[in-house]
Design an enzyme around this catalytic site. Sequence first.
Site, mmCIF file in Angstrom:
data_model
loop_
_atom_site.group_PDB
_atom_site.id
_atom_site.type_symbol
_atom_site.label_atom_id
_atom_site.label_comp_id
_atom_site.label_asym_id
_atom_site.label_seq_id
_atom_site.Cartn_x
_atom_site.Cartn_y
_atom_site.Cartn_z
ATOM 1 N N GLU A 54 0.833 -1.206 0.000
ATOM 2 C CA GLU A 54 0.000 0.000 0.000
ATOM 3 C C GLU A 54 0.870 1.260 0.000
ATOM 4 O O GLU A 54 1.857 1.355 0.731
ATOM 5 C CB GLU A 54 -0.887 -0.020 1.249
ATOM 6 N N LYS B 182 -9.604 1.974 -3.275
ATOM 7 C CA LYS B 182 -10.100 1.441 -2.006
ATOM 8 C C LYS B 182 -11.525 1.916 -1.763
ATOM 9 O O LYS B 182 -11.848 3.090 -1.958
ATOM 10 C CB LYS B 182 -9.188 1.900 -0.861
ATOM 11 N N CYS C 59 -5.462 -2.555 2.697
ATOM 12 C CA CYS C 59 -5.396 -2.418 4.156
ATOM 13 C C CYS C 59 -6.526 -3.178 4.825
ATOM 14 O O CYS C 59 -6.701 -4.370 4.596
ATOM 15 C CB CYS C 59 -5.384 -0.939 4.548
#
Length: 531
Positions: free
Chosen positions: A294, A355, A408
């Site tokens: 990430e 995301k 994440c």
Amino acid sequence: MTALTADAPSRPAPLRALAARAAGLAGWRRYAAAAAAGGLATLALPPAYAAPLLWLAFPWLVWQLDGAATRRQAFWLGWSFAFGHFLLGLYWVAFALTVDLARFGWLLPFAMAGLPALLAAFVGAATLGYRAAVRRFGLAGPAKPLAFAVAWTLAEYARGHLFTGFPWNLTGYAWTAWTPVMQAAAFVGVYGLTLLTVAAASLPALLGDPGARRPGAAVLAGVALFGLVAAGGAVRLAGADGATVPGVTLRLVQAAIPQSLKWDPELRVRHLEKHMRLSLLGDAKGVTHVVWPETAVPFAMDAELRGVLSRVVPPGGLLLTGIQRVGHGADGRRAYFNAMEAVDAAGAQAALFDKFHLVPFGEYMPLRRFLPAGAVGAVAAGSADFSAGPGPRTVELPGLPPVSPLICYEVIFPATVTAAEGPRPGWLLNLTNDAWYGETAGPHQHFAIARMRAVEEGLPLVRSANTGISGVVDAHGRVVGSLGLGEEGVVDLPLPVALPGGTVYGRLGDLPMVLVLLCVTAMVGFLARRM
């Protein structure tokens, strides 16, 4: 000699005395003891994995609830147990604030105690409901621990879904080091595993109940249940052939950059060079694809930068990397995204994913429009919040099976890691940066949670972290290879194949868990009528 009958069976006197003492605690000692038991239950979770301790912690709470004379006491007993549980289990959340103490240091007490206090309210509501059910329906014997398990599971489910959800450290994760038991998640998911665990672990409370009949048989039944679960899981694992996708070797890069240095303007070029150097380290001839974590690219992505990055892309392969990008939101305004981009050997963008499940207070400030301008910024996003992508989706990648990317903590949400419609992915890709949490329990818990998603969905999972823990997990939750927390380097690993046809949980989601929950609830009702 005292005669014994079925209505007055023998009980171990020490356990009866212990149960009476637990129920009789008063004042601050009542709630301190509950908090200590909750802290003990935390040791069942990663990284300690002492699951048998649940067979001590939950009976203690049930005994204490037997002594709750009022609804208020029942609520605060559950709250205290959960507060101790989350205080020890989530202490690492506050570590992220130490990266910038000047800005966020004042929030440390709120992160350390405020989050556990809020999450504990779910368990307080559960124990309040449990006490009401015991009183209303006259529950006794095995009906009581089973009702407690139902209430606890409903609390965890609510915690995982309400207010954007935070299903971290669910009780079922206690089995992530017990791979045969973990296989049950392929059928009932982690919430179903929670229900079975709490039910079995609460049954020993009957050993201290002078009114319970044949408590030993109930306890043995709970142990036998997990014996059967483990045996079934062992059979399932024995049938796993360990097949991998032909012609695919992934190089996972873990640069282990401390979070305090990650966004230093003077070090950004050096950080990018480090990722590139590690990508070309040693003999990379067999590598077909390179995976960075990430936000590994600290610059705005453009054609020139893609050309630079293409130097580490194997011929015919891809670089899959986390980026932060600037784009436009649904309203056409400038927006910021935490994203994954695939770059091919020609320096072209092969895929892009944004995301979709953002971290409250970390990537955006809830209710920011009601706050004074510049009052406080999200920890990771600063003054400008990130925007959410359109949701989970399957991404087609050249030379690889279709993938469901997860950035994440998107990986912590059961039943939402793949798109509801469209083609089924062949694997899960989790890009993360756990350097926020240092060398704490947090990264270990995050990795264990990700492993559970692989079992539930019957899909291999590839995880690349800035630090802690990168690795490949097969569709049965077994770790094929990994890089440890804080370890700098690369690991070259094959991509395991997905299970043909997927899993029951992957097809039906939480429905099987709901059916088991209803069955247990019906059993409670049946037992209550027999008493």
